[in-house]
Write a protein that holds these residues in place. Structure first.
Motif: not given
Length: 281
Positions: A52-53, A132-137, A139-142, A144-157
């Motif tokens: 769907x993405x 596992x599903x989140x990790x796979x999604x 990887x593909x988003x980053x 194949x689709x050029x999605x920038x992942x967050x780098x700030x630690x607070x966002x990952x927390x």
């Protein structure tokens, strides 16, 4: 004069019964093994949000949302939230109803395993598959689709507590809702429309701010809306917060709502959970 020697048999100390947590963790391992044996369920759970993405990214290709956010970036958090809800609420509501219909739960009832251990096993399965599903999604988003992942630690927390609360609340609600279908065959027909309705109302497939006000008001009562909004706070730029209704991510409110659903779902699940079919008495 003869002497008689008597020997006393050594006393055996009974081993303490394993705790519900230990039994539940053992059950988690079994649930994960069974999950990977079901190829159809594995494919649907892992690839449905990814497909769907890809579709939404292609349909809205070239469309730029507020603050320069492209389609793939905007829909990624919604698909993550949707994936969590699919693996927790929908998957458990359907599979438990089917296990009950097939008398698998009836056989488990004859073992010392408590309902709490069974719940822990199911929640553990959801946590493992969701990670596992989140990790796979991602990887593909980053890649194949050029999605920038967050780098700030607070966002990952923030992602961690949103993920845990969303997964746990969706799981206990799925366990509770599994008593609604009258049979295993009817489970998918009963559960899937509920999930689809919540997905459309919660801003998974549309820009949440563009939905009618009454629809947003109704969505605020349910956990998927807060799960999706929380994920947007992680994966969208901070400047996008002004485009949310109310001009805020409302993370505090989201934490409260998800926690209330978690407690309510756990209480309801313990009260209404059935090991046997309704017609079994």
């Amino acid at each position: 004069m003869s002497t008689t020697t008597t020997t006393t048999a050594p006393t055996r100390t009974a081993k303490p019964l394993p705790t519900p947590l230990k039994v539940g963790l053992s059950r988690t391992g079994l649930e994960v093994k069974q999950f990977f044996r079901e190829k159809e369920q594995l494919i649907f759970t892992f690839f449905f949000p990814i497909i769907f993405l890809g579709i939404f990214s292609a349909v809205f290709s070239g469309t730029e949302f507020a603050d320069g956010v492209d389609a793939a970036t905007y829909f990624t958090p919604g698909m993550i939230a949707s994936g969590i809800f699919l693996t927790s609420f929908q998957s458990l509501a359907i599979t438990i109803a089917m296990e009950r219909d097939e008398d698998l739960l009836k056989r488990l009832r004859g073992t010392p395993m408590s309902p709490q251990s069974y719940f822990i096993g199911k929640i553990g399965l959801v946590l493992a598959t969701s990670v596992m599903q989140f990790a796979l999604l991602l990887v593909i988003a980053g890649l194949a689709l050029g999605v920038d992942l967050p780098t700030e630690p607070v966002k990952w927390l923030n992602f961690v507590w949103i993920f845990v609360l969303g997964t746990a609340s969706g799981s206990v609600l799925g366990i509770a809702f599994s008593v609604v279908p009258k049979s295993g065959k009817a489970a998918s027909a009963v559960v899937t429309p509920v999930v689809l309705l919540l997905q459309f109302m919660s801003g998974v497939y549309f820009v949440y701010g563009s939905l009618p006000a009454w629809m947003r008001t109704v969505a605020e009562f349910f956990p998927l809306k807060w799960l999706a909004q929380g994920m947007r706070s992680v994966f969208l730029p901070d400047s996008f917060e002004a485009n949310e209704p109310g001009g805020s991510w409302q993370l505090g409110t989201g934490a409260i709502v998800l926690s209330l659903w978690l407690v309510a779902g756990l209480l309801i699940a313990q009260r209404v959970f059935r090991w046997t079919r309704r017609d079994a008495g």
